[in-house]
Design an enzyme around this catalytic site. Sequence first.
Site, mmCIF file in Angstrom:
data_model
loop_
_atom_site.group_PDB
_atom_site.id
_atom_site.type_symbol
_atom_site.label_atom_id
_atom_site.label_comp_id
_atom_site.label_asym_id
_atom_site.label_seq_id
_atom_site.Cartn_x
_atom_site.Cartn_y
_atom_site.Cartn_z
ATOM 1 N N ARG A 23 0.852 -1.175 -0.140
ATOM 2 C CA ARG A 23 0.050 0.018 -0.069
ATOM 3 C C ARG A 23 0.877 1.108 0.032
ATOM 4 O O ARG A 23 0.660 2.266 0.708
ATOM 5 C CB ARG A 23 -1.077 0.140 1.283
ATOM 6 C CG ARG A 23 -2.384 -0.922 0.975
ATOM 7 C CD ARG A 23 -3.166 -0.396 0.054
ATOM 8 N NE ARG A 23 -4.359 -1.227 -0.040
ATOM 9 C CZ ARG A 23 -5.284 -1.095 0.699
ATOM 10 N NH1 ARG A 23 -5.671 -0.082 1.700
ATOM 11 N NH2 ARG A 23 -6.311 -2.049 0.581
ATOM 12 N N ARG A 27 -3.964 6.743 0.030
ATOM 13 C CA ARG A 27 -4.236 8.185 0.832
ATOM 14 C C ARG A 27 -3.265 8.871 1.605
ATOM 15 O O ARG A 27 -3.739 9.904 1.925
ATOM 16 C CB ARG A 27 -5.741 7.553 1.523
ATOM 17 C CG ARG A 27 -6.968 7.493 0.577
ATOM 18 C CD ARG A 27 -7.959 7.059 1.374
ATOM 19 N NE ARG A 27 -7.715 5.556 1.715
ATOM 20 C CZ ARG A 27 -8.656 4.585 2.387
ATOM 21 N NH1 ARG A 27 -9.817 4.958 2.669
ATOM 22 N NH2 ARG A 27 -8.159 3.492 2.855
ATOM 23 N N ARG A 36 -6.695 10.675 -7.356
ATOM 24 C CA ARG A 36 -8.077 10.039 -6.904
ATOM 25 C C ARG A 36 -9.185 10.893 -7.229
ATOM 26 O O ARG A 36 -10.246 10.396 -7.691
ATOM 27 C CB ARG A 36 -7.934 9.779 -5.283
ATOM 28 C CG ARG A 36 -9.173 9.015 -4.885
ATOM 29 C CD ARG A 36 -9.107 7.378 -5.069
ATOM 30 N NE ARG A 36 -10.181 6.897 -4.550
ATOM 31 C CZ ARG A 36 -11.487 6.743 -4.706
ATOM 32 N NH1 ARG A 36 -11.708 7.815 -5.764
ATOM 33 N NH2 ARG A 36 -12.286 6.133 -3.899
ATOM 34 N N ASP A 73 -6.133 -3.682 -7.512
ATOM 35 C CA ASP A 73 -6.953 -4.245 -6.261
ATOM 36 C C ASP A 73 -7.086 -5.685 -6.674
ATOM 37 O O ASP A 73 -7.581 -5.961 -7.661
ATOM 38 C CB ASP A 73 -8.264 -3.617 -5.813
ATOM 39 C CG ASP A 73 -8.631 -3.995 -4.424
ATOM 40 O OD1 ASP A 73 -7.958 -3.031 -3.674
ATOM 41 O OD2 ASP A 73 -9.138 -4.851 -4.129
ATOM 42 N N TYR A 148 -14.209 -12.486 0.068
ATOM 43 C CA TYR A 148 -15.070 -11.402 -0.359
ATOM 44 C C TYR A 148 -16.056 -11.717 -1.228
ATOM 45 O O TYR A 148 -17.450 -11.106 -1.137
ATOM 46 C CB TYR A 148 -13.890 -10.250 -0.962
ATOM 47 C CG TYR A 148 -13.186 -9.606 0.043
ATOM 48 C CD1 TYR A 148 -13.683 -8.598 0.622
ATOM 49 C CD2 TYR A 148 -11.703 -9.892 0.335
ATOM 50 C CE1 TYR A 148 -12.870 -7.891 1.651
ATOM 51 C CE2 TYR A 148 -10.911 -9.551 0.948
ATOM 52 C CZ TYR A 148 -11.401 -8.573 1.876
ATOM 53 O OH TYR A 148 -10.515 -7.721 2.739
HETATM 54 O O1 CP3 Z 1 0.165 -0.014 -3.111
HETATM 55 C C1 CP3 Z 1 -0.136 -1.318 -3.187
HETATM 56 O O2 CP3 Z 1 0.130 -2.133 -2.501
HETATM 57 C C2 CP3 Z 1 -0.827 -1.601 -4.592
HETATM 58 C C3 CP3 Z 1 -2.279 -1.517 -4.620
HETATM 59 C C4 CP3 Z 1 -3.242 -2.347 -3.786
HETATM 60 C C5 CP3 Z 1 -4.484 -1.943 -3.177
HETATM 61 N N1 CP3 Z 1 -4.967 -3.057 -2.714
HETATM 62 C C6 CP3 Z 1 -5.047 -0.682 -3.225
HETATM 63 C C7 CP3 Z 1 -6.221 -0.236 -2.737
HETATM 64 C C8 CP3 Z 1 -3.064 -3.635 -3.357
HETATM 65 C C9 CP3 Z 1 -1.898 -4.781 -3.629
HETATM 66 C C10 CP3 Z 1 -4.306 -4.108 -2.744
HETATM 67 C C11 CP3 Z 1 -4.581 -5.522 -2.248
HETATM 68 C C12 CP3 Z 1 -5.695 -5.751 -1.532
HETATM 69 N N2 CP3 Z 1 -7.044 -5.220 -1.501
HETATM 70 C C13 CP3 Z 1 -5.799 -6.665 -0.599
HETATM 71 C C14 CP3 Z 1 -4.661 -7.788 0.060
HETATM 72 C C15 CP3 Z 1 -3.725 -6.890 0.751
HETATM 73 C C16 CP3 Z 1 -4.296 -6.633 2.101
HETATM 74 O O3 CP3 Z 1 -4.369 -5.359 2.425
HETATM 75 O O4 CP3 Z 1 -4.815 -7.369 2.896
HETATM 76 C C17 CP3 Z 1 -7.021 -6.568 0.074
HETATM 77 C C18 CP3 Z 1 -7.704 -7.496 1.092
HETATM 78 C C19 CP3 Z 1 -7.905 -5.867 -0.714
HETATM 79 C C20 CP3 Z 1 -9.219 -5.353 -0.579
HETATM 80 C C21 CP3 Z 1 -9.569 -4.067 -0.216
HETATM 81 N N3 CP3 Z 1 -9.277 -3.043 -1.286
HETATM 82 C C22 CP3 Z 1 -10.164 -3.433 0.650
HETATM 83 C C23 CP3 Z 1 -10.520 -4.236 1.931
HETATM 84 C C24 CP3 Z 1 -10.228 -2.002 0.748
HETATM 85 C C25 CP3 Z 1 -10.938 -0.970 1.685
HETATM 86 C C26 CP3 Z 1 -9.872 -0.620 2.553
HETATM 87 C C27 CP3 Z 1 -9.183 0.687 2.443
HETATM 88 O O5 CP3 Z 1 -8.066 0.688 2.908
HETATM 89 O O6 CP3 Z 1 -9.896 1.561 1.904
HETATM 90 C C28 CP3 Z 1 -9.890 -1.635 -0.636
HETATM 91 C C29 CP3 Z 1 -9.549 -0.220 -1.401
HETATM 92 C C30 CP3 Z 1 -8.332 -0.017 -1.934
HETATM 93 N N4 CP3 Z 1 -7.182 -0.866 -2.353
HETATM 94 C C31 CP3 Z 1 -7.563 1.064 -1.783
HETATM 95 C C32 CP3 Z 1 -6.544 1.263 -2.052
HETATM 96 C C33 CP3 Z 1 -5.339 2.326 -2.462
HETATM 97 C C34 CP3 Z 1 -8.381 2.346 -0.904
HETATM 98 C C35 CP3 Z 1 -9.410 2.939 -1.936
HETATM 99 C C36 CP3 Z 1 -9.372 4.577 -2.243
HETATM 100 O O7 CP3 Z 1 -8.200 4.963 -2.205
HETATM 101 O O8 CP3 Z 1 -10.468 5.148 -1.989
#
Ligand code: CP3
Length: 339
Positions: A23, A27, A36, A73, A148
Amino acid sequence: MSKRLLAALAGEAVWPPPVWLMRQAGRYLPEYRALRAEARDFIDLCTTPRLATAVTLQPVRRFGFDAAILFSDILILPWALGQDLRFAEGEGPLLAPLRDATGLAALDPGRVAAAVAPVLETVARVREAVGEAALIGFAGAPFTVACYMVEGRGGDFATARALAWRDPVLFGELIDLLTAATTTYLLAQAKAGAEALMLFDSWAGLLPAAQFAAYVTAPATRIAAALRAERPDVPLIGFPRLAGMALGTYAAATGVQGLGLDTAVDPLLATGAVPAPVALQGNLDPLALLVGGDALAAGIEAILEVMQGRPHIFNLGHGVLPQTPPEHVADLVQRVRAA
Ligand code: CP3
């Protein structure tokens, strides 16, 4: 000369270790929040190559990380299979829950290639611009993605895990479908220019042993074998989060070149359970990074001390938290580089 991250994944004890953060785009960065705002929603951001490329490169440019991770994602694959997906503000992902054979039959692997085409375009564009950093592609592992898909949202995944007990045939068919689709998707990312791949199994640690073997280790073993057969030049990092004592078996069975350690793993025990040449990736507590200062310095030091002399990739034990001050990330990189 090979890129530092790739050298570590080839089994070299590169020192100071290569560093990147899960990540790392997101944000906590003002430049991320600005881009974004240009996208309609999060899926639009992930599937607009111009924006996704810029977002992927932002943290690499700002901090000098050794890797860029594709901005996308893990839920893009269910979306590409035809499942309805939304990211609600402040709520995380919401999917139309898959609960029965009708839901499974509605998934269409035939539409994945077209749906993920923009993501692959992003991979190609990032590879072109990434310089000395290595580009990591990724997918969610079948079990976590299935969680999910069945539950419809994050949480404790009790509905999904109950389905695995109630109807193991249906759950197994979903896992098999995801294993095949994930393999195809990762190979496509390698073809588009990804230099390493990572398999995120964020919820692997929820499972009892027999289900862990069936739904975590077995699919990862099949995915890793297919990648080795087709693209032996592209290493795979497995991340079975919270797997605990199963880490050694997972690494040995899958033959992954890198193993992600979550925050709860004792690095010293991990070095015993997973010998070189496997590169151990991790595992600073994201909260130590958020707090910064002496806590951050002590957390980094404890990991480096144990990992010195073996292939290691410095990272967090889970993703960067949105409230993290960017200066703390700069401090982390500087401290790891001074090792
Ligand atoms: O920088 C990185 O790591 C690359 C991008 C990336 C994202 N999600 C961006 C993202 C990666 C590799 C993921 C993987 C992901 N997504 C996982 C596995 C890793 C982990 O964190 O356990 C999982 C379980 C998800 C599912 C997911 N996506 C959730 C639960 C959420 C909401 C939680 C949150 O932080 O908002 C997301 C959304 C998400 N994926 C965001 C980002 C940057 C936030 C969305 C936004 O910016 O509005």
